[in-house]
Design a protein around this motif. Structure first.
Motif, PDB file in Angstrom:
ATOM      1  N   GLY A   7       0.704   6.072  -0.080  1.00  0.00           N
ATOM      2  CA  GLY A   7      -0.434   5.398  -0.231  1.00  0.00           C
ATOM      3  C   GLY A   7      -0.081   3.785  -0.365  1.00  0.00           C
ATOM      4  O   GLY A   7       0.955   3.331  -1.271  1.00  0.00           O
ATOM      5  N   THR A  69      -1.368   7.929  -4.648  1.00  0.00           N
ATOM      6  CA  THR A  69      -2.877   8.284  -3.843  1.00  0.00           C
ATOM      7  C   THR A  69      -3.778   8.409  -4.994  1.00  0.00           C
ATOM      8  O   THR A  69      -3.595   8.631  -6.108  1.00  0.00           O
ATOM      9  N   ALA A  77      -1.217  15.205  -0.135  1.00  0.00           N
ATOM     10  CA  ALA A  77      -0.170  14.087   0.225  1.00  0.00           C
ATOM     11  C   ALA A  77       1.343  14.301  -0.244  1.00  0.00           C
ATOM     12  O   ALA A  77       2.228  14.288   0.703  1.00  0.00           O
ATOM     13  N   THR A  93      -0.438   8.394 -10.470  1.00  0.00           N
ATOM     14  CA  THR A  93      -1.647   8.778 -10.511  1.00  0.00           C
ATOM     15  C   THR A  93      -2.362   8.996 -11.803  1.00  0.00           C
ATOM     16  O   THR A  93      -1.691   9.481 -12.929  1.00  0.00           O
TER      17      THR A  93
END
Ligand SMILES: NC(=O)c1ccc[n+]([C@@H]2O[C@H](COP(=O)([O-])OP(=O)(O)OC[C@H]3O[C@@H](n4cnc5c(N)ncnc54)[C@H](OP(=O)(O)O)[C@@H]3O)[C@@H](O)[C@H]2O)c1
Length: 213
Positions: A7, A69, A77, A93
């Motif tokens: 990401g 991400t 992912a 995350t």
């Protein structure tokens, strides 16, 4: 060190630039479209220390994998990385979703995104970190000479010092927050930062710090 960042958005781009500039690490952005204009612009901006490749190629050569991400993309992912058994994965995350009361944690308290990530990242050592402050503070975590705090939670005691060093190289005061299940606390702590920043008027240019007596 080679750092695979999955990401290349606000958090991934900021971390890549900061690790390259402050610590001289090599950055491999694992992107769905490594040739996308915005990703190539980021690579150019960082200079010779960064490249954009596929997520699987980044993960295969990274000494560390950093997941940045959006939460809804995290499982796909991770699966796109292939076999990451034995790798160290930092999970930044937050499991955010809109609910009846506005933005909140989609899961939490009795399970965490960090633990879910560990379930998907079979054989990897997952650490929850870099989720409790805004990306602007990841670029510059020092406020008037005081380091803001960043937590690291994970079960792999042998590799935890390496992760703590990597996060500290950004300029944070790093605290070992215990086992990975404490990601439940860190994700709620992130929600507090978001609530205060976005809804309670503090804005994004502040952070939590540790005071000691
Ligand atoms: N923003 C913050 O201040 C902050 C602070 C702490 C933690 N976090 C957490 O960090 C995560 C990222 O936030 P962000 O603000 O950086 O989001 P963002 O700016 O939207 O960036 C997300 C990145 O993930 C990429 N991506 C999506 N699906 C992917 C996949 N399957 N494989 C590889 N890359 C994929 C996107 O690339 P494409 O161009 O391909 O879509 C984009 O580059 C979130 O979970 C958030 O909760 C955010």
């Amino acid at each position: 060190m080679k750092i695979a960042i999955i990401g290349a958005g606000n958090v991934g781009g900021t971390l890549g630039a900061a690790w390259a500039r402050k610590a001289g690490h090599e950055i491999l952005f694992g992107a769905r479209d490594p040739r996308a204009e915005k990703t190539q612009a980021l690579v150019q901006q960082i200079g010779g220390k960064a490249r954009a490749v596929s997520p699987a190629d980044a993960a295969a050569s990274g000494d560390f994998i950093v997941l940045t991400t959006p939460w809804p993309a995290a499982e796909v992912a991770i699966r796109s990385l292939g076999n990451i058994s034995g790798k160290i994965l930092l999970d930044a995350t937050n499991p955010l979703a809109m609910g009846p009361d506005g933005l909140g944690l989609e899961i939490g308290h009795s399970i965490s995104a960090g633990e879910k990530v560990q379930g998907w990242a079979r054989g990897a050592s997952v650490f929850k970190t870099l989720n409790t402050t805004g990306f602007g503070n990841m670029a510059d975590p020092v406020f008037n000479g005081v380091k803001s705090v960043m937590f690291v939670a994970g079960d792999d005691a042998a590799n935890k010092p390496k992760v703590i060093d990597l996060v500290a190289s950004l300029g944070f005061d790093v605290i070992d927050a215990g086992p990975l299940r404490n990601a439940r606390l860190l994700e709620a702590h992130a929600m507090l930062w978001i609530e205060l920043s976005l809804k309670r008027g503090l804005g994004r240019d502040w952070a939590f710090a540790r005071l000691r007596r």
